[in-house]
Write a protein that holds these residues in place. Structure first.
Motif, short mmCIF file in Angstrom:
data_model
loop_
_atom_site.label_atom_id
_atom_site.label_comp_id
_atom_site.label_asym_id
_atom_site.label_seq_id
_atom_site.Cartn_x
_atom_site.Cartn_y
_atom_site.Cartn_z
N VAL A 264 0.87 -1.18 0.00
CA VAL A 264 0.00 0.00 0.00
C VAL A 264 0.90 1.23 0.00
O VAL A 264 1.70 1.42 0.92
N LEU A 265 0.81 2.02 -1.06
CA LEU A 265 1.68 3.19 -1.24
C LEU A 265 0.91 4.45 -0.88
O LEU A 265 -0.02 4.85 -1.59
N PHE A 266 1.30 5.08 0.23
CA PHE A 266 0.64 6.30 0.71
C PHE A 266 1.36 7.53 0.18
O PHE A 266 2.60 7.52 0.04
N PRO A 267 0.66 8.61 -0.10
CA PRO A 267 1.33 9.85 -0.50
C PRO A 267 2.11 10.44 0.66
O PRO A 267 1.76 10.27 1.83
N MET A 268 3.16 11.16 0.32
CA MET A 268 3.97 11.81 1.35
C MET A 268 3.20 12.97 1.98
O MET A 268 2.47 13.69 1.30
N PRO A 269 3.32 13.16 3.29
CA PRO A 269 2.68 14.32 3.92
C PRO A 269 3.25 15.62 3.37
O PRO A 269 4.44 15.71 3.03
N ALA A 270 2.43 16.62 3.25
CA ALA A 270 2.87 17.88 2.64
C ALA A 270 3.94 18.58 3.45
O ALA A 270 4.84 19.20 2.90
N ALA A 271 3.89 18.45 4.78
CA ALA A 271 4.81 19.22 5.63
C ALA A 271 5.92 18.36 6.18
O ALA A 271 6.55 18.70 7.17
N THR A 272 6.18 17.21 5.55
CA THR A 272 7.20 16.29 6.05
C THR A 272 8.30 16.15 5.03
O THR A 272 8.04 15.95 3.85
N GLY A 273 9.52 16.23 5.47
CA GLY A 273 10.65 16.06 4.57
C GLY A 273 10.87 14.59 4.26
O GLY A 273 10.28 13.68 4.84
N ALA A 274 11.73 14.31 3.29
CA ALA A 274 12.03 12.94 2.89
C ALA A 274 12.75 12.22 4.00
O ALA A 274 13.66 12.75 4.64
N GLY A 275 12.37 10.99 4.27
CA GLY A 275 13.00 10.18 5.29
C GLY A 275 14.04 9.28 4.69
O GLY A 275 14.31 9.28 3.49
N PRO A 276 14.63 8.44 5.49
CA PRO A 276 15.64 7.51 4.98
C PRO A 276 15.02 6.49 4.07
O PRO A 276 13.87 6.14 4.18
N ALA A 277 15.79 6.01 3.14
CA ALA A 277 15.30 5.09 2.13
C ALA A 277 15.49 3.64 2.51
O ALA A 277 15.09 2.75 1.80
N SER A 278 16.11 3.35 3.65
CA SER A 278 16.36 1.96 4.00
C SER A 278 15.08 1.30 4.48
O SER A 278 14.11 1.95 4.85
N ASP A 279 15.08 -0.02 4.50
CA ASP A 279 13.93 -0.79 4.93
C ASP A 279 13.85 -0.93 6.44
O ASP A 279 12.93 -1.54 6.97
N GLY A 280 14.80 -0.45 7.17
CA GLY A 280 14.77 -0.56 8.63
C GLY A 280 15.36 -1.86 9.10
O GLY A 280 15.94 -2.64 8.35
N GLN A 281 15.21 -2.12 10.39
CA GLN A 281 15.79 -3.31 11.01
C GLN A 281 14.69 -4.30 11.33
O GLN A 281 13.63 -3.93 11.83
N ASP A 282 14.93 -5.56 11.08
CA ASP A 282 13.93 -6.58 11.34
C ASP A 282 13.73 -6.75 12.84
O ASP A 282 14.67 -6.77 13.63
N VAL A 283 12.45 -6.89 13.23
CA VAL A 283 12.09 -7.17 14.62
C VAL A 283 11.11 -8.33 14.60
O VAL A 283 10.20 -8.36 13.75
N THR A 284 11.27 -9.27 15.50
CA THR A 284 10.40 -10.44 15.51
C THR A 284 9.73 -10.54 16.88
O THR A 284 10.26 -11.16 17.80
N PRO A 285 8.53 -9.91 17.02
CA PRO A 285 7.88 -9.94 18.33
C PRO A 285 7.19 -11.26 18.65
O PRO A 285 6.89 -11.54 19.78
#
Length: 476
Positions: free
Chosen positions: A451-472
């Motif tokens: 699901v691809l959401f539009p970027m918020p108008a007042a928010t700058g670009a964030g990091p492009a990485s996928d983040g770190q895996d967490v297994t709860p």
């Protein structure tokens, strides 16, 4: 009654037309009176002037004129009417009355003997007098007409003309009233046709005979009727589908309850109650989905969008499924990057629950479900990407778009879904102007939904990485 007349379009137009006719009538009356007064006065003055001039020019010149004597000549036919309203006198040297009409007074009609027109009172009555003299000023002719005769003729002609104008304007008013009624007759016909309709008859109203000024309004109303008809048809389909979907779990509940009642051992009752609880949980989940779907279809409110971190929402929803995943021996893996979005938190919670429930439902024991959120370049634009992927049996490519339709199930699939969850996901995504993509799941197997959401108008670009895996949640 007055209020209804003012609010009526026909009443307003007729009121304006009536006021216009009254103003025209008043203007015509003023013009007629002024014109008639001036015209008739000039007309009678011209007559008096012509008579006086003819009399003066008929008198022989070069002779000594003497006063007349004796009685005047009598008419041969006494039935000929005598005009007592017109009189004349002929004077010489302004003192000798030589000729006069039988009904004329012996005194001058105009004692001043001034040539021209004058209004004078003679014998208690008003007369219009014209006096003319010869070139020497010796002979003077005076001609008079009663003012009452002139006024009577003026009144007669004025009332005649006024009556004609009144009749003409009255006919014009009647024609306008008839034309107005004829023009609004199609609306009356439409009103009668609507009143004759049966309940829930939403067929379009005819517009062929309508005036061009009213046709857009009726066409807009027809558009509204069409939308209402579509909504009612959808409501009927929803009620039918919902009844069909609820019939199965309700039958299963009844069957498991009967099995529990008939069980002769405690173990048999416990087994039946466990199945009964599972069916009850499924029924509860189905009823929640139906309520969410009905609320979204009804459009009772627009999404209340606020700033929220998608990663925090995913973390919160995934914790609700920890116990379920452990009981089903499945793993939930999180790969989260802080991603602010503008969203309705409650709606996104429903979207996440349905995606996660659908993935867990179709993932076999020992399988994995991965939920990730990160920034993604899509079509030259930076967007926030939510992805839920599993390593289950997957979805055939031909079916990947159809599964987002309401109550759609894949033939031969061993899952026991209702076909509602993914249709809710599609509806909520559309309300948030988000795009949905499908593909392969984990390790080239299974199924994934992005699901691809539009970027918020007042928010700058964030990091492009996928983040770190967490297994709860891990398999029990």
């Amino acid at each position: 009654m007055k209020c209804r007349f003012v609010r009526s379009l026909k009443g307003r137009v007729l009121a304006v037309l009536g006021a216009t006719i009254l103003l025209c009538w008043a203007g015509a009356l003023t013009v007629l009176v002024v014109y008639t007064l001036r015209g008739q006065s000039s007309h009678w003055d011209s007559k008096l002037q012509a008579i006086g001039t003819k009399i003066l020019m008929s008198i022989p010149s070069g002779r000594h004129l003497k006063p007349s004597f004796g009685h005047s000549l009598q008419l041969r036919d006494d039935s000929i009417p005598r005009d007592v309203n017109l009189t004349f006198q002929v004077w010489t040297e302004r003192k000798n009355l030589i000729v006069r009409a039988p009904d004329s007074p012996p005194t001058p009609l105009l004692p001043a003997f001034n040539d021209g027109f004058t209004s004078a009172t003679i014998g208690g009555e008003r007369w219009r007098v014209f006096a003319v003299s010869d070139s020497t000023g010796e002979v003077s002719v005076q001609v008079a007409m009663r003012h009452s005769v002139i006024d009577e003729e003026i009144r007669h002609k004025t009332f005649g003309a006024l009556g004609f104008v009144t009749a003409l304007l009255g006919v014009a008013g009647l024609l306008m009233w008839f034309a107005m009624g004829k023009s609004l007759q199609p609306l009356t016909a439409i009103q009668a046709a609507v009143r004759r309709r049966r309940k829930f008859d939403l067929t379009p109203l005819p517009v062929a005979q309508l005036p061009s000024e009213i046709r857009p309004l009726v066409e807009s109303f027809n558009h509204l009727l069409d939308q209402l008809d579509q909504a009612m048809q959808g409501e009927r389909r929803f009620i039918g589908d919902a009844a069909h979907e609820l019939r199965t779990p309700l039958s299963a509940l009844q069957a498991q309850a009967q099995v529990a009642l008939r069980a002769t051992t405690l173990e048999g009752k416990d087994a039946a109650l466990v199945k009964l609880l599972a069916v009850a949980e499924r029924s509860t989940r189905l009823s929640d989905q139906l309520l969410d779907l009905a609320r979204m279809d009804a459009g009772v409110h627009a999404p209340q969008k606020n700033a929220a971190d998608l990663s925090e929402l995913i973390m919160h929803v995934s914790q609700e499924f920890d116990m379920q995943a452990q009981q089903q021996r499945r793993s939930i893996i999180l790969a989260l990057t802080p991603c602010p979005i503008e969203c309705d938190v409650d709606e996104i919670g429903i979207l996440l629950r349905n995606l996660l429930d659908n993935a867990l439902r179709y993932t076999p024991e020992g399988g994995r479900v991965k939920i990730s959120c990160a920034y993604r370049e899509e079509g030259g634009q930076r967007r926030v990407c939510l992805e839920v992927a599993d390593d289950g049996p997957g979805v055939p490519e031909a079916e990947q778009q159809a599964i987002f339709r309401r109550f759609h199930r894949i033939a031969g699939n061993g899952g026991r879904g209702s076909g509602i969850g993914l249709s809710l996901v599609a509806g909520i995504a559309q309300l948030h102007e988000a795009a949905i993509q499908t593909g392969a799941g984990l390790d080239g197997r299974g199924f994934s939904v992005r699901v691809l959401f539009p970027m918020p108008a007042a928010t700058g670009a964030g990091p492009a990485s996928d983040g770190q895996d967490v297994t709860p949640a891990q398999p029990a």
